[in-house]
Each structure stands twice: as C-alpha cells, then as structure tokens.
Write an enzyme that holds these catalytic residues in place. Structure first.
Site, PDB file in Angstrom:
ATOM      1  N   ASN A  24       0.871  -1.171   0.000  1.00 52.03           N
ATOM      2  CA  ASN A  24       0.000   0.000   0.000  1.00 52.03           C
ATOM      3  C   ASN A  24       0.914   1.229   0.000  1.00 52.03           C
ATOM      4  O   ASN A  24       2.126   1.109   0.124  1.00 52.03           O
ATOM      5  CB  ASN A  24      -0.970  -0.020   1.191  1.00 52.03           C
ATOM      6  CG  ASN A  24      -0.244  -0.072   2.519  1.00 52.03           C
ATOM      7  OD1 ASN A  24       0.689   0.691   2.770  1.00 52.03           O
ATOM      8  ND2 ASN A  24      -0.660  -0.975   3.392  1.00 52.03           N
ATOM      9  N   GLY A  32      -2.875  -9.492   2.718  1.00 53.05           N
ATOM     10  CA  GLY A  32      -2.464 -10.183   1.503  1.00 53.05           C
ATOM     11  C   GLY A  32      -0.963 -10.375   1.401  1.00 53.05           C
ATOM     12  O   GLY A  32      -0.281 -10.699   2.379  1.00 53.05           O
ATOM     13  N   ASP A  34       1.353  -8.180   0.977  1.00 56.28           N
ATOM     14  CA  ASP A  34       2.069  -7.190   1.786  1.00 56.28           C
ATOM     15  C   ASP A  34       2.267  -7.689   3.216  1.00 56.28           C
ATOM     16  O   ASP A  34       3.384  -7.684   3.749  1.00 56.28           O
ATOM     17  CB  ASP A  34       1.278  -5.880   1.765  1.00 56.28           C
ATOM     18  CG  ASP A  34       2.033  -4.683   2.307  1.00 56.28           C
ATOM     19  OD1 ASP A  34       3.262  -4.756   2.484  1.00 56.28           O
ATOM     20  OD2 ASP A  34       1.375  -3.652   2.540  1.00 56.28           O
ATOM     21  N   SER A 117      -2.418  -5.983  -7.457  1.00 48.65           N
ATOM     22  CA  SER A 117      -3.739  -5.342  -7.443  1.00 48.65           C
ATOM     23  C   SER A 117      -4.934  -6.262  -7.662  1.00 48.65           C
ATOM     24  O   SER A 117      -6.065  -5.807  -7.684  1.00 48.65           O
ATOM     25  CB  SER A 117      -3.828  -4.187  -8.448  1.00 48.65           C
ATOM     26  OG  SER A 117      -3.117  -3.072  -7.989  1.00 48.65           O
ATOM     27  N   THR A 118      -4.717  -7.574  -7.821  1.00 50.73           N
ATOM     28  CA  THR A 118      -5.850  -8.444  -8.122  1.00 50.73           C
ATOM     29  C   THR A 118      -6.526  -9.035  -6.887  1.00 50.73           C
ATOM     30  O   THR A 118      -7.522  -9.740  -7.010  1.00 50.73           O
ATOM     31  CB  THR A 118      -5.430  -9.594  -9.065  1.00 50.73           C
ATOM     32  OG1 THR A 118      -4.416 -10.375  -8.447  1.00 50.73           O
ATOM     33  CG2 THR A 118      -4.947  -9.057 -10.395  1.00 50.73           C
ATOM     34  N   GLY A 119      -6.021  -8.736  -5.723  1.00 46.58           N
ATOM     35  CA  GLY A 119      -6.649  -9.208  -4.481  1.00 46.58           C
ATOM     36  C   GLY A 119      -7.684  -8.210  -4.003  1.00 46.58           C
ATOM     37  O   GLY A 119      -8.668  -7.930  -4.686  1.00 46.58           O
TER      38      GLY A 119
END
Length: 172
Positions: A24, A32, A34, A117-119
C-alpha cells in the site's frame, strides 16, 4: 520467453534476488501479499519502510529482504480498480516497469512478482495478467542482464490467466 516463468506458490518462498511486494502507499504493511512479506521478513523491514516516506501508486522503492530468502524487496503500490476509467491500467503497467527498472539500477538479475492489485484492490485478473506479461516481455526484449523473471500466483485461476498470457509470447 525462456527467462520468464509463471508458477503457483507463495512469493515469500521465492529463491530470487528480489521479490516484489504489492504494497500500500504507506509501505507499512497490510493484508495479503504485503502482510505476508512483512511477517516473513521480520520487524526490520517495517523499520526500514518507516524511513522511506511512503510510495505513490505505480512507483517503486527498494529495501533489504531481512529474514526472507530474497536479498531485496521492491515495494510497489498497485492501483485500486474503480471501473477502469481512472488510469488504473497505466498505473498497473507503471508498477511493473518501475520495479524492473529499479532492479536493473541495482544489478538485480532474478526477480519474483505477485499478481499486483488483483486481491483486495479488485483489478480484473485477466486484464492484470495481460498488462503484467506485456510489460515483463517488453522489458526482457530490451534487457540482457535480467536472468529470470518469475510470476508467482497464489491460486489456480490467477496461474491460468498469467500462463495463458505468457504463452501468447512464445514463438512456435
């Protein structure tokens, strides 16, 4: 594309010189990928990230890997999907471009990416795969130093989308 592979697994276990964190903008950890990277790397990663002043969406910053197998973590905040009319595709492309350029600047020769970005950011997987693979292939066509780019997918659906895109670039 003999230097570009798609696999299913856990990116924190990747045996590459660098792994990419779908971060982020604060760079201070989250959920996720991260959160998993921060937990696996240990508290030293957060301490270093606190000194970086965050990171804008689509840009990239480098830290040490600490307790990870990877020597480095390249952090890139991906875009939140808002329907596709807010520059999300360009921002996602910039994530991959900027991570690869940062790797080149630091003479990193092996790198692993997650599906950025797909989560929780809800970027459509097929579109994200198309953008990511296009940017990785374009980079590899113009760079001979990068020995391996690995796309590490967390689930079957994501793996299938990325592998289908990668296969489009394989010369028969």
């Amino acid at each position: 594309m003999e230097r570009f592979y798609v696999t299913k697994g856990d990116i924190v276990r990747a045996k590459t010189q660098a792994i990419v964190n779908a971060a982020n903008t604060s760079l201070l950890g989250g959920g996720g990928v991260d959160g998993a990277i921060h937990r696996a790397a240990g508290p030293e990663l957060l301490l270093e990230c606190e000194t970086l002043g965050g990171c804008k969406t689509g840009e990239a910053k480098l830290t040490g890997g600490y307790k990870l197998k990877a020597q480095y973590v390249i952090h890139t905040p991906g875009p939140i999907w808002r329907g596709g009319n807010w520059g999300e595709e360009e921002l996602l492309a910039n994530c991959y471009k900027n991570c690869l350029q940062l790797a080149r600047q630091h003479e990193i020769t092996t790198i692993a990416f997650p599906s950025i970005s797909t989560g929780v950011y809800r970027f459509p997987v097929e579109l994200a795969a198309s953008i990511a693979v296009r940017e990785i292939v374009s980079f590899l066509e113009n760079d001979q130093q990068m020995e391996q780019v690995l796309m590490v997918c967390f689930d079957d659906t994501t793996y299938q989308a990325y592998e289908a895109e990668r296969k489009k670039y394989i010369k028969a």
